[in-house]
Design a protein around this motif. Structure first.
Motif, mmCIF file in Angstrom:
data_model
loop_
_atom_site.group_PDB
_atom_site.id
_atom_site.type_symbol
_atom_site.label_atom_id
_atom_site.label_comp_id
_atom_site.label_asym_id
_atom_site.label_seq_id
_atom_site.Cartn_x
_atom_site.Cartn_y
_atom_site.Cartn_z
ATOM 1 N N LYS A 162 0.824 -1.197 0.000
ATOM 2 C CA LYS A 162 0.000 0.000 0.000
ATOM 3 C C LYS A 162 0.860 1.249 0.000
ATOM 4 O O LYS A 162 2.063 1.201 0.269
ATOM 5 N N THR A 220 1.007 5.195 1.680
ATOM 6 C CA THR A 220 0.496 6.059 2.732
ATOM 7 C C THR A 220 1.217 7.391 2.670
ATOM 8 O O THR A 220 2.418 7.438 2.357
ATOM 9 N N ASP A 221 0.509 8.461 2.945
ATOM 10 C CA ASP A 221 1.128 9.780 2.957
ATOM 11 C C ASP A 221 2.309 9.776 3.923
ATOM 12 O O ASP A 221 2.167 9.436 5.103
ATOM 13 N N LYS A 242 -13.865 2.280 -2.739
ATOM 14 C CA LYS A 242 -13.556 3.469 -1.939
ATOM 15 C C LYS A 242 -12.474 3.147 -0.909
ATOM 16 O O LYS A 242 -11.538 3.940 -0.717
ATOM 17 N N GLN A 243 -12.579 1.991 -0.255
ATOM 18 C CA GLN A 243 -11.565 1.602 0.718
ATOM 19 C C GLN A 243 -10.210 1.414 0.050
ATOM 20 O O GLN A 243 -9.183 1.859 0.561
ATOM 21 N N ARG A 246 -9.071 2.846 -2.596
ATOM 22 C CA ARG A 246 -8.526 4.166 -2.950
ATOM 23 C C ARG A 246 -8.003 4.881 -1.710
ATOM 24 O O ARG A 246 -6.879 5.391 -1.709
ATOM 25 N N ASN A 247 -8.792 4.910 -0.663
ATOM 26 C CA ASN A 247 -8.385 5.631 0.540
ATOM 27 C C ASN A 247 -7.209 4.983 1.247
ATOM 28 O O ASN A 247 -6.402 5.672 1.890
ATOM 29 N N LEU A 248 -7.112 3.663 1.147
ATOM 30 C CA LEU A 248 -6.021 2.933 1.791
ATOM 31 C C LEU A 248 -4.761 2.871 0.940
ATOM 32 O O LEU A 248 -3.707 2.453 1.424
ATOM 33 N N GLY A 303 -12.869 4.388 11.789
ATOM 34 C CA GLY A 303 -12.500 4.085 10.407
ATOM 35 C C GLY A 303 -11.506 2.946 10.277
ATOM 36 O O GLY A 303 -11.268 2.453 9.181
ATOM 37 N N THR A 304 -10.931 2.502 11.404
ATOM 38 C CA THR A 304 -9.947 1.422 11.353
ATOM 39 C C THR A 304 -10.330 0.217 12.198
ATOM 40 O O THR A 304 -9.854 -0.878 11.954
#
Length: 305
Positions: free
Chosen positions: A24, A26-27, A82-83, A85-87, A162-163
């Motif tokens: 994945k 992550t920022d 959506k998950q 994309r967000n993850l 959310g987690t």
């Protein structure tokens, strides 16, 4: 089964194998928290969007004819678009394929050791069967998690909802064994609550004779995060993270513990000197990094190129 090779490490009579979880993005600012980019960017690479690559590879420990699994990655098949994309999901979880390559099935996992229950660690505890029902992926395993973490998993607040997802705990609740401050899973495997990253976050110690391996979970996301003040913005209790890192890093450095990692794309195992600055021993990840080093990382370990 194609393009799947697994990394192994022998620790005396224990064999560690990194299964293939989902990769994945992550920022990077999130994962380095208050550390300025001008500092951390000298140590760890990102892509052009300032995203940092993370592995989520569960670690299988085979010892005395028992199979212990540390964390479970995601079950990517049950993620929504959506998950994904967000993850920042880059690849599918291949845990079942990894086990098959070792001649195992998910039903042969005896114990699952959960450092904490965030989605990228607990998502792989469950999956949807052919009828679409959510069921346990490791139906015969004892699942060990800290009691505070288990409570917060089932009672998330506005920050954690959310987690801590219902679909990751409801199907497995009858398999769960909890502990308070620490538990000796067996004499050679110990789990200890640290709090910090999450309220019930735990670390794992493996002991063989006079030697110890330490898995710091998300208190030490990568080899770079061994500075006790370098904590992610996602830590729920940052001051507890700092205190726990100071304690356990000092103990690990002074006693020559070997660290092993779940998220680090460069190192599987590392050992440091008494000050925690220089590498004494290391085992690079066997597969190429998703985002390699560039000339900008002038503080990277020399042996990583």
């Amino acid at each position: 089964m194609t393009n799947l090779t697994l990394q192994e490490y022998q620790f005396h009579d224990m064999k560690l194998t990194w299964l293939r979880g989902a990769d994945k993005l992550t920022d990077a600012g999130t994962l380095f928290g208050p550390v300025p980019k001008v500092v951390w960017s000298r140590y760890y690479p990102t892509n052009e969007d300032n995203m940092m690559a993370e592995l989520t590879d569960p670690i299988l420990i085979q010892y005395k004819e028992k199979n212990y699994l540390i964390d479970t990655s995601f079950d990517t098949a049950k993620l929504s678009e959506k998950q994904r994309r967000n993850l920042g999901i880059l690849s599918e979880s291949r845990v079942e394929e990894s086990l098959e390559l070792l001649g195992l099935t998910t039903s042969q996992i005896d114990v699952v050791l959960m450092t904490h229950m965030h989605h990228d660690h607990s998502g792989g505890l469950t999956y949807r069967d052919v009828s679409g029902d959510l069921v346990s992926k490791y139906p015969k395993a004892k699942i060990i998690v800290n009691d505070v973490e288990w409570y917060e998993m089932r009672n998330p607040n506005n920050r954690t909802k959310g987690t801590y997802l219902r679909e990751n705990w409801e199907p497995i609740e009858k398999q769960v064994t909890t502990f308070s401050e620490y538990i000796n899973v067996i004499p050679e495997i110990q789990m200890i609550r640290t709090s910090g990253h999450s309220n019930g976050h735990s670390i794992i110690l493996l002991k063989q004779g006079k030697d110890t391996m330490i898995h710091m979970g998300d208190l030490m996301l990568t080899h770079v995060h061994r500075n006790s003040l370098w904590i992610p913005a996602v830590d729920d209790y940052p001051m507890k993270s700092i205190l726990a890192k100071e304690k356990w890093l000092r103990q690990a450095f002074e006693n020559d513990y070997k660290f092993f990692f779940y998220h680090d794309q460069f190192l599987a195992v590392a050992q440091f000197d008494k000050e925690g600055k220089e590498f004494v021993d290391y085992v690079p990840r066997s597969r190429p990094p998703i985002i390699p080093f560039t000339d900008r990382q002038d503080r990277k370990p020399i042996f990583l190129g």
